[in-house]
Design a protein around this motif. Structure first.
Motif, PDB file in Angstrom:
ATOM      1  N   VAL A 161       0.844  -1.196   0.000  1.00  0.00           N
ATOM      2  CA  VAL A 161       0.000   0.000   0.000  1.00  0.00           C
ATOM      3  C   VAL A 161       0.882   1.249   0.000  1.00  0.00           C
ATOM      4  CG1 VAL A 161      -1.587   1.392   1.394  1.00  0.00           C
ATOM      5  CG2 VAL A 161      -2.034  -1.048   1.051  1.00  0.00           C
ATOM      6  N   ALA A 162       1.858   1.272   0.905  1.00  0.00           N
ATOM      7  CA  ALA A 162       2.744   2.435   1.019  1.00  0.00           C
ATOM      8  C   ALA A 162       3.528   2.666  -0.264  1.00  0.00           C
ATOM      9  CB  ALA A 162       3.704   2.254   2.194  1.00  0.00           C
ATOM     10  N   ALA A 163       3.903   1.573  -0.937  1.00  0.00           N
ATOM     11  CA  ALA A 163       4.691   1.697  -2.171  1.00  0.00           C
ATOM     12  C   ALA A 163       3.883   2.312  -3.311  1.00  0.00           C
ATOM     13  CB  ALA A 163       5.210   0.324  -2.586  1.00  0.00           C
ATOM     14  N   ARG A 164       2.562   2.227  -3.240  1.00  0.00           N
ATOM     15  CA  ARG A 164       1.708   2.740  -4.319  1.00  0.00           C
ATOM     16  C   ARG A 164       1.204   4.156  -4.061  1.00  0.00           C
ATOM     17  NH1 ARG A 164       0.115  -0.142  -8.407  1.00  0.00           N
ATOM     18  NH2 ARG A 164       0.848  -2.305  -8.528  1.00  0.00           N
ATOM     19  N   LEU A 165       1.362   4.635  -2.825  1.00  0.00           N
ATOM     20  CA  LEU A 165       0.850   5.951  -2.482  1.00  0.00           C
ATOM     21  C   LEU A 165       1.992   6.925  -2.240  1.00  0.00           C
ATOM     22  CD1 LEU A 165      -1.910   4.912   0.107  1.00  0.00           C
ATOM     23  CD2 LEU A 165      -2.193   5.301  -2.352  1.00  0.00           C
ATOM     24  N   THR A 166       1.696   8.208  -2.365  1.00  0.00           N
ATOM     25  CA  THR A 166       2.661   9.210  -1.952  1.00  0.00           C
ATOM     26  C   THR A 166       2.744   9.194  -0.427  1.00  0.00           C
ATOM     27  OG1 THR A 166       1.063  10.992  -1.682  1.00  0.00           O
ATOM     28  CG2 THR A 166       1.968  10.658  -3.907  1.00  0.00           C
ATOM     29  N   PRO A 167       3.832   9.710   0.158  1.00  0.00           N
ATOM     30  CA  PRO A 167       3.912   9.740   1.623  1.00  0.00           C
ATOM     31  C   PRO A 167       2.715  10.435   2.270  1.00  0.00           C
ATOM     32  CG  PRO A 167       6.060  10.196   0.687  1.00  0.00           C
ATOM     33  CD  PRO A 167       5.103  10.169  -0.471  1.00  0.00           C
ATOM     34  N   THR A 168       2.222  11.500   1.639  1.00  0.00           N
ATOM     35  CA  THR A 168       1.065  12.207   2.196  1.00  0.00           C
ATOM     36  C   THR A 168      -0.189  11.353   2.123  1.00  0.00           C
ATOM     37  OG1 THR A 168       1.976  14.365   1.631  1.00  0.00           O
ATOM     38  CG2 THR A 168      -0.404  14.244   1.981  1.00  0.00           C
ATOM     39  N   GLU A 169      -0.400  10.696   0.985  1.00  0.00           N
ATOM     40  CA  GLU A 169      -1.574   9.828   0.839  1.00  0.00           C
ATOM     41  C   GLU A 169      -1.521   8.670   1.838  1.00  0.00           C
ATOM     42  OE1 GLU A 169      -2.557  10.263  -3.948  1.00  0.00           O
ATOM     43  OE2 GLU A 169      -0.970   8.900  -3.260  1.00  0.00           O
ATOM     44  N   ASP A 170      -0.340   8.081   1.974  1.00  0.00           N
ATOM     45  CA  ASP A 170      -0.189   6.952   2.889  1.00  0.00           C
ATOM     46  C   ASP A 170      -0.437   7.387   4.327  1.00  0.00           C
ATOM     47  OD1 ASP A 170       0.533   4.205   3.509  1.00  0.00           O
ATOM     48  OD2 ASP A 170       2.358   5.053   4.366  1.00  0.00           O
ATOM     49  N   SER A 171       0.141   8.526   4.711  1.00  0.00           N
ATOM     50  CA  SER A 171      -0.052   9.042   6.068  1.00  0.00           C
ATOM     51  C   SER A 171      -1.517   9.335   6.342  1.00  0.00           C
ATOM     52  CB  SER A 171       0.789  10.303   6.262  1.00  0.00           C
ATOM     53  OG  SER A 171       0.554  10.863   7.528  1.00  0.00           O
ATOM     54  N   THR A 172      -2.205   9.905   5.353  1.00  0.00           N
ATOM     55  CA  THR A 172      -3.628  10.226   5.508  1.00  0.00           C
ATOM     56  C   THR A 172      -4.449   8.960   5.702  1.00  0.00           C
ATOM     57  OG1 THR A 172      -3.415  12.225   4.170  1.00  0.00           O
ATOM     58  CG2 THR A 172      -5.628  11.304   4.413  1.00  0.00           C
ATOM     59  N   LEU A 173      -4.158   7.926   4.909  1.00  0.00           N
ATOM     60  CA  LEU A 173      -4.890   6.664   5.019  1.00  0.00           C
ATOM     61  C   LEU A 173      -4.619   5.999   6.365  1.00  0.00           C
ATOM     62  CD1 LEU A 173      -6.698   4.507   3.685  1.00  0.00           C
ATOM     63  CD2 LEU A 173      -4.590   3.443   2.806  1.00  0.00           C
ATOM     64  N   VAL A 174      -3.346   5.958   6.757  1.00  0.00           N
ATOM     65  CA  VAL A 174      -2.979   5.341   8.024  1.00  0.00           C
ATOM     66  C   VAL A 174      -3.670   6.050   9.186  1.00  0.00           C
ATOM     67  CG1 VAL A 174      -1.070   5.060   9.661  1.00  0.00           C
ATOM     68  CG2 VAL A 174      -0.784   4.376   7.272  1.00  0.00           C
ATOM     69  N   GLN A 175      -3.665   7.375   9.156  1.00  0.00           N
ATOM     70  CA  GLN A 175      -4.304   8.145  10.221  1.00  0.00           C
ATOM     71  C   GLN A 175      -5.799   7.874  10.271  1.00  0.00           C
ATOM     72  OE1 GLN A 175      -3.025   9.836  12.574  1.00  0.00           O
ATOM     73  NE2 GLN A 175      -4.593  11.239  13.343  1.00  0.00           N
ATOM     74  N   TRP A 176      -6.430   7.807   9.129  1.00  0.00           N
ATOM     75  CA  TRP A 176      -7.873   7.541   9.044  1.00  0.00           C
ATOM     76  C   TRP A 176      -8.207   6.169   9.627  1.00  0.00           C
ATOM     77  CZ3 TRP A 176     -10.594   4.152   5.485  1.00  0.00           C
ATOM     78  CH2 TRP A 176     -11.981   4.342   5.472  1.00  0.00           C
ATOM     79  N   LEU A 177      -7.420   5.158   9.272  1.00  0.00           N
ATOM     80  CA  LEU A 177      -7.663   3.816   9.779  1.00  0.00           C
ATOM     81  C   LEU A 177      -7.373   3.722  11.276  1.00  0.00           C
ATOM     82  CD1 LEU A 177      -6.067   1.732   6.894  1.00  0.00           C
ATOM     83  CD2 LEU A 177      -8.488   1.755   7.498  1.00  0.00           C
ATOM     84  N   THR A 178      -6.364   4.451  11.731  1.00  0.00           N
ATOM     85  CA  THR A 178      -5.940   4.352  13.124  1.00  0.00           C
ATOM     86  C   THR A 178      -6.911   5.025  14.077  1.00  0.00           C
ATOM     87  OG1 THR A 178      -3.621   4.290  12.434  1.00  0.00           O
ATOM     88  CG2 THR A 178      -4.061   4.829  14.734  1.00  0.00           C
ATOM     89  N   VAL A 179      -7.370   6.208  13.728  1.00  0.00           N
ATOM     90  CA  VAL A 179      -8.225   6.957  14.662  1.00  0.00           C
ATOM     91  C   VAL A 179      -9.709   6.710  14.421  1.00  0.00           C
ATOM     92  CG1 VAL A 179      -6.478   8.763  14.849  1.00  0.00           C
ATOM     93  CG2 VAL A 179      -8.364   9.064  13.238  1.00  0.00           C
ATOM     94  N   GLY A 180     -10.056   6.066  13.322  1.00  0.00           N
ATOM     95  CA  GLY A 180     -11.460   5.817  13.032  1.00  0.00           C
ATOM     96  C   GLY A 180     -12.069   4.782  13.968  1.00  0.00           C
ATOM     97  N   ASP A 181     -13.375   4.715  13.982  1.00  0.00           N
ATOM     98  CA  ASP A 181     -14.105   3.816  14.875  1.00  0.00           C
ATOM     99  C   ASP A 181     -14.301   2.456  14.207  1.00  0.00           C
ATOM    100  OD1 ASP A 181     -15.859   2.542  16.600  1.00  0.00           O
ATOM    101  OD2 ASP A 181     -17.081   4.315  16.962  1.00  0.00           O
ATOM    102  N   HIS A 182     -13.365   1.528  14.487  1.00  0.00           N
ATOM    103  CA  HIS A 182     -13.469   0.163  13.967  1.00  0.00           C
ATOM    104  C   HIS A 182     -13.575   0.117  12.439  1.00  0.00           C
ATOM    105  CE1 HIS A 182     -14.759  -0.335  18.210  1.00  0.00           C
ATOM    106  NE2 HIS A 182     -14.133  -1.485  18.113  1.00  0.00           N
ATOM    107  N   ILE A 183     -12.787   0.932  11.769  1.00  0.00           N
ATOM    108  CA  ILE A 183     -12.767   0.889  10.303  1.00  0.00           C
ATOM    109  C   ILE A 183     -11.998  -0.347   9.860  1.00  0.00           C
ATOM    110  CG2 ILE A 183     -12.019   2.062   8.201  1.00  0.00           C
ATOM    111  CD1 ILE A 183     -12.261   4.701   9.741  1.00  0.00           C
ATOM    112  N   PRO A 184     -12.575  -1.193   9.007  1.00  0.00           N
ATOM    113  CA  PRO A 184     -11.860  -2.404   8.583  1.00  0.00           C
ATOM    114  C   PRO A 184     -10.676  -2.057   7.690  1.00  0.00           C
ATOM    115  CG  PRO A 184     -13.914  -2.170   7.356  1.00  0.00           C
ATOM    116  CD  PRO A 184     -13.917  -1.093   8.409  1.00  0.00           C
TER     117      PRO A 184
END
Length: 439
Positions: free
Chosen positions: A351-374
């Protein structure tokens, strides 16, 4: 940690936490004293005084007599102590072979999300009582204005709520200060009902309110009549909202031994001491895979099986898009939908290899702080070995039919548990260690 392991189960997609450039699967997801003569220091279980020794209707036996490995039991208890456990209860072949409160009281403990499985049992009773014709009945049959704020809620069913595939916003009403039913009416969906999977505490709280309407009495009173009183269990209590609706998603308290009794009743086909308690076939229904999007989940019960591969499926990406992930990110991840991974670390490296660092960070943050996001979809699993009610901090009622084994572990919440960003002492290996008690 890879998904494929020597343990037959134990990792939960619902508890995926994505960190930086990788991810790992986690579960969320004094002296060795006892209240009976079942065990003594450190773990060795002594024979009962007579062959007829009984504790609250359960015959007492020894691990050796019931085929339990002393080595495996000692390891489990050692780990339980290290993990700050407040209770461990083991039943084998319907007999009590280990019970320990680690110096604390034999008293009710909050089951946390283990409470959800009891909401599921309530719907088994409602179906048998013909209070609902089918689990596929619509919520709007009971709450006509349910879809007023979101048209997608018009076709939402009890089955979708029970299988966590409803898409209902998981944010809760706010404990004892929130009105569960009004909050459910005001909640919107994160994705079209039945089209994905997301663990929703709000959805299970709403089920408790719906069960009360369908039973014409609060759900906890209904369960008292149908389940607990017939079994002679008097330790159960619930936290309620201001209208008296029990908080179904995680606020039932019960003695650990009583929780084990419920497990034994379930294991024995819904029968307790010769008395039929559960509707015939309900547990088979509620422990079968309930949705293709989460094969290790039934109807508010976890299916215990090893998760052998995961991936990013077209359906998961569609769910992410509905939940707000940018189309550009989804497009870059599309090629990964044909891949299969044996670890989330591998997957998220790609996933990280296909995204820019900003895109990857945004996705990781969304998954981490979200409420039980699969964060993944489970692609393949090992054989089913049992099922469980599970809750925050490591509350477990694990049931293994083939081994005729019931295992309970519970821990009381500490003040700092509510302020931590990571869960501690959840004893995530408990179900697997319990499974290996009988070789």
């Amino acid at each position: 940690m890879t998904i494929a392991s020597t343990q037959p189960f134990g990792t939960r997609a619902v508890c995926l936490l994505v960190a930086a450039l990788a991810a790992t699967l986690l579960i969320a997801c004094g002296s060795d004293t006892t209240t009976t003569a079942v065990s003594t220091l450190p773990v060795t279980v002594q024979p009962p005084a007579t062959a007829d020794t009984i504790r609250e209707g359960i015959r007492i036996s020894t691990p050796a007599a019931e085929g339990v490995s002393d080595t495996a039991l000692q390891q489990l208890v050692s780990d339980a102590k290290a993990q700050g456990s407040d209770a461990v209860v083991i039943l084998a072949n319907g007999k009590l072979i280990y019970e320990n409160y680690f110096g604390g009281p034999d008293a009710p403990i909050t089951a946390m999300s283990g409470s959800k499985s009891f909401v599921g049992l309530a719907f088994g009773f409602l179906l048998a009582d013909h209070s609902i014709a089918s689990l596929d009945d619509r919520v709007t049959n009971v709450l006509p204005t349910f879809a007023a704020v979101d048209a997608r809620k018009a076709d939402m069913t009890y089955r979708q709520l029970l299988s966590e595939s409803s898409g209902l916003d998981p944010t809760r009403a706010g404990g004892t200060v929130g009105d569960i039913e009004q909050h459910g009416l005001a909640s919107k969906t994160m994705f079209p009902p039945g089209s994905g999977w997301q663990y929703s505490n709000n959805g299970v709280d709403l089920l408790a309110a719906l069960a009360g309407r369908l039973a014409n009495e609060p759900m906890d009173a209904y369960l008292l009549e149908k389940l607990f009183t017939p079994m002679g269990i008097h330790s159960v209590s619930w936290i309620h909202d201001p209208n008296g609706v029990p908080l179904g998603a995680g606020e039932m308290s019960i003695r650990p031994l009583d929780l084990a009794k419920v497990g034994e009743m379930i294991l024995d086909g819904g029968v307790w001491q010769g008395k039929t308690i559960l509707p015939d076939g309900w547990m088979a229904t509620s422990t079968a895979t309930s949705t293709p999007y989460e094969p290790d989940y039934g109807l508010l019960w976890w299916r215990l099986q090893n998760l052998t591969s995961v991936g990013l499926t077209e359906n998961l990406l569609a769910q992410w898009r509905w939940m707000g992930v940018a189309d550009s990110t989804i497009a870059k991840l599309q090629p990964l939908t044909t891949a299969s991974y044996t670890s989330t670390a591998q997957l998220y490296a790609d996933v990280a290899a296909r995204l820019t660092p900003t895109e990857d960070s945004t996705l990781v943050q969304w998954l981490t702080v979200g409420d039980h996001i699969p964060g993944v979809r489970i692609l393949t699993t090992g054989p089913l070995v049992g099922f469980a009610a599970e809750g925050w901090l490591g509350q477990y009622l694990a049931i293994f039919p083939d081994k005729h084994l019931v295992a309970v572990r519970m821990r009381r919440a500490l003040a700092d548990d509510y302020t931590r960003t990571t869960e501690i002492n959840a004893f995530s290996s408990f179900p697997a260690e319990a499974y290996h008690l009988i070789p």
